[in-house]
Design an enzyme around this catalytic site. Structure first.
Site, PDB file in Angstrom:
ATOM      1  N   PRO A 170       0.820  -1.221   0.000  1.00  0.00           N
ATOM      2  CA  PRO A 170       0.000   0.000   0.000  1.00  0.00           C
ATOM      3  C   PRO A 170       0.854   1.271   0.000  1.00  0.00           C
ATOM      4  O   PRO A 170       0.512   2.250  -0.670  1.00  0.00           O
ATOM      5  CB  PRO A 170      -0.809  -0.123   1.300  1.00  0.00           C
ATOM      6  CG  PRO A 170      -0.819  -1.576   1.605  1.00  0.00           C
ATOM      7  CD  PRO A 170       0.513  -2.087   1.160  1.00  0.00           C
ATOM      8  N   TYR A 171       1.951   1.256   0.730  1.00  0.00           N
ATOM      9  CA  TYR A 171       2.839   2.415   0.777  1.00  0.00           C
ATOM     10  C   TYR A 171       3.463   2.667  -0.595  1.00  0.00           C
ATOM     11  O   TYR A 171       3.485   3.803  -1.081  1.00  0.00           O
ATOM     12  CB  TYR A 171       3.928   2.191   1.830  1.00  0.00           C
ATOM     13  CG  TYR A 171       4.902   3.342   1.954  1.00  0.00           C
ATOM     14  CD1 TYR A 171       4.545   4.492   2.664  1.00  0.00           C
ATOM     15  CD2 TYR A 171       6.169   3.283   1.380  1.00  0.00           C
ATOM     16  CE1 TYR A 171       5.426   5.553   2.790  1.00  0.00           C
ATOM     17  CE2 TYR A 171       7.052   4.343   1.489  1.00  0.00           C
ATOM     18  CZ  TYR A 171       6.683   5.470   2.202  1.00  0.00           C
ATOM     19  OH  TYR A 171       7.567   6.524   2.311  1.00  0.00           O
ATOM     20  N   VAL A 172       3.956   1.615  -1.224  1.00  0.00           N
ATOM     21  CA  VAL A 172       4.557   1.742  -2.551  1.00  0.00           C
ATOM     22  C   VAL A 172       3.526   2.276  -3.553  1.00  0.00           C
ATOM     23  O   VAL A 172       3.815   3.178  -4.349  1.00  0.00           O
ATOM     24  CB  VAL A 172       5.128   0.391  -3.018  1.00  0.00           C
ATOM     25  CG1 VAL A 172       5.510   0.432  -4.492  1.00  0.00           C
ATOM     26  CG2 VAL A 172       6.342   0.007  -2.172  1.00  0.00           C
TER      27      VAL A 172
END
Length: 267
Positions: A170-172
């Site tokens: 999700p961060y990427v």
């Protein structure tokens, strides 16, 4: 025989990068945001500081005012459009305009395999990191369109927005989206004199990173080994890059994502 040495003239010292600029910094209560507040103030900017932790903002504003800076602050959650609109309008009400913004607010989260992550992790990260930048861009551009000289916006992305980081899907995804929003806004508003760029920090010292390293000491060594400069960045180093991009000295730079990562993405 050597030619005579030409007469030396004193070098003219340039004024601060941001003298006369009105700048909004989000996520300003700690980490890169707080470092940016100190760096930008030292470069001559008048500041609007925004974050969710109001007490920390008050302390930082008091510190900077004690050094002669003009600073106001407001509690704000970038995921809430009305909060962002209020912060942008505060800049205009207090200083008459908004020249620049450093959209720094963002969250990460512990690494974990994608199939083990709860939907709430994805929702939380995307709301802050993507919707937050979306909200900021829309309201900042709204008022910058009234400036004769346009404006400059810098979004805080990550090396995770340039390449994959294991167990952080999700961060990427969110940081790749920040890069996309940066390029889209840059192309759309360049003819209005508004520049939009992004910094992509590598691993940077902060409260969260220090806590993460304490819980996972082997990761710090791994990250240093993967970084040509062999260390973790100081928050001020990211802030210095953002200050330059916000300034008129980057006047022909727009739509770029600048790695500030000690060479991490070159490997």
């Amino acid at each position: 025989m050597f030619a005579p040495v030409a007469e030396c003239h004193p070098v003219t010292i340039k004024q601060g990068l941001l003298v006369g600029k009105i700048v909004l910094i989000t996520g300003a209560s700690s980490g890169i945001g707080a470092a940016a507040a100190r760096v930008f103030a030292a470069e001559g900017a008048s500041l609007v500081l925004a974050a969710r932790r109001e007490e920390r903002l008050a302390d930082l504003a008091s510190e900077l005012r004690g050094k002669g800076a003009q600073v106001v602050y407001t509690k704000m959650d970038v995921a809430l459009p009305d909060d962002v609109a209020r912060a942008v309008d505060l800049a205009v009400e207090t200083f008459g305009r908004l020249d620049s913004a450093f959209n720094n607010a963002g969250i990460g989260g512990d690494q974990n395999a994608m199939h083990l992550m709860d939907d709430s992790v994805y929702d939380s990260i995307m709301d802050t990191n993507v919707r937050g930048v979306w909200n900021c861009l829309r309201h900042e551009i709204r008022v910058m369109l009234n400036n004769p000289d346009g404006g400059s916006i810098v979004n805080n992305s990550s090396v995770g927005g340039l390449q994959s980081i294991p167990a952080a899907a999700p961060y990427v995804a969110s940081k790749h989206a920040v890069a996309g929003l940066t390029k889209a806004a840059a192309a759309e508003y360049a003819r209005h004199g508004i520049r939009v760029n992004s910094v992509a920090p590598g691993t940077t010292r902060s409260e969260n990173i220090n806590d993460w390293f304490e819980r996972n000491p082997e990761l710090e060594a791994q990250l240093h080994a993967a970084t040509p400069q062999g260390r973790t960045a100081r928050a001020e180093e990211i802030a210095e890059a953002a200050a330059w991009l916000c300034s008129d000295r980057a006047s022909f730079v727009t739509g770029v994502v600048v790695p500030v990562d000690g060479g991490f993405t070159t490997v």
